[in-house]
Design an enzyme around this catalytic site. Sequence first.
Site: not given
Ligand code: F6P
Length: 357
Positions: A14, A138, A163, A180, A277
């Site tokens: 990502g 992570d 808020r 993640r 919401r």
């Molecule tokens: O690892 C970065 C991240 O944004 C995570 O937080 C998320 O779970 C994942 O990538 C989403 O990945 P994509 O939307 O690129 O498939």
Amino acid sequence: MEKVKRIGILTSGGDSPGMNAAVVSVARCAGQKGLQLMGIKRGYNGLLGLSDKPEDDIEVLDLETVLDIMDMRGTYLRTARCLPFLQHEVRAKAAEDLKKQGIEALVVIGGDGSYHGALELCKLGVPCIGIPGTIDNDLSYTEATLGYDTAVNVCVDAVRSIRATSRSHDRPAVVEVMGRNCGDIAMRTAIATGAEMVIVPEMEWDMLELAERLKYLFKKGNTRATLIISEHCWHKMKPFDWRKTIADSGRVIHDDDPMNSERLALVLKILTNTEARATVIGYTQRGAIPTAYDSAFAFDAGRMAVDLLTHNDPGLKDGYAIGVRDGRVYSTPFTNALANDNQKFFDEDLYRMINKL
Ligand code: F6P
């Protein structure tokens, strides 16, 4: 090992704020040390010649090319998650191709999946340096990953605005953040904003307890209570028939509809008789301009990467990962960095405290 003269750099997984700043830093430091830097596009895909124009997959990154990258969002080099790279034969071919092109070492900016690919390339004779580019925070060997600080700041900013509207309308808020399987973005955001409830993938949670807590907060006059939820926390929900709750309220729900933050807000609305919401912050966390912290971290990491590549260190063949320890940038062999994968410390006391305050 002989001193390297030509190195490659790629961003993988990502995209993450600070990736471009790290590329600029490597380009500047490499230039000063007389190394040629090659930018590889779309993560490990750029090594496989799979794109429509494989000749564009690798480009020289001199100082003039990278000058403007610093101000760009996302990643100039593009990024991808490369499934074929999980296969040994594919990696072996990539390593051969790199050597043919005279690219003797690689800087890989990405998360744990990208690091595993880099470690395998080291075994194939291409030394790699990892820079932990992911918003998720992570990785257990480092106190911070590149982009995490920016992602938290984006979330904090968003939650403060939410808020304000929550207060104006006496409506509780459910705010979903990324991460993640790591709840750090959620926890940090909750602490910084004073959010009254947080749910993370590390901890089990109970819908009815959540509803009770919200009712209690409302009764005390806190009508803008905020629940921060980290994505991927649904498997940690204690058994609760949320579909029945929605169906009993006269709304349509199908057996294969998954739980999500929108539906969580709806269930809370039904159980607590409030106008809860939901907001999903989403990719604004990844496409943001890096904070000063992340920009400086990127610079330090890029500089250290080039230092490691030019010091003729015998450990280089096994690769290094760059991270933060005691607030300072440091390096550790890839094998150490990945040894405690999935064992990241989670502060349960803090989690309980946030949910009690
Ligand atoms: O690892 C970065 C991240 O944004 C995570 O937080 C998320 O779970 C994942 O990538 C989403 O990945 P994509 O939307 O690129 O498939």
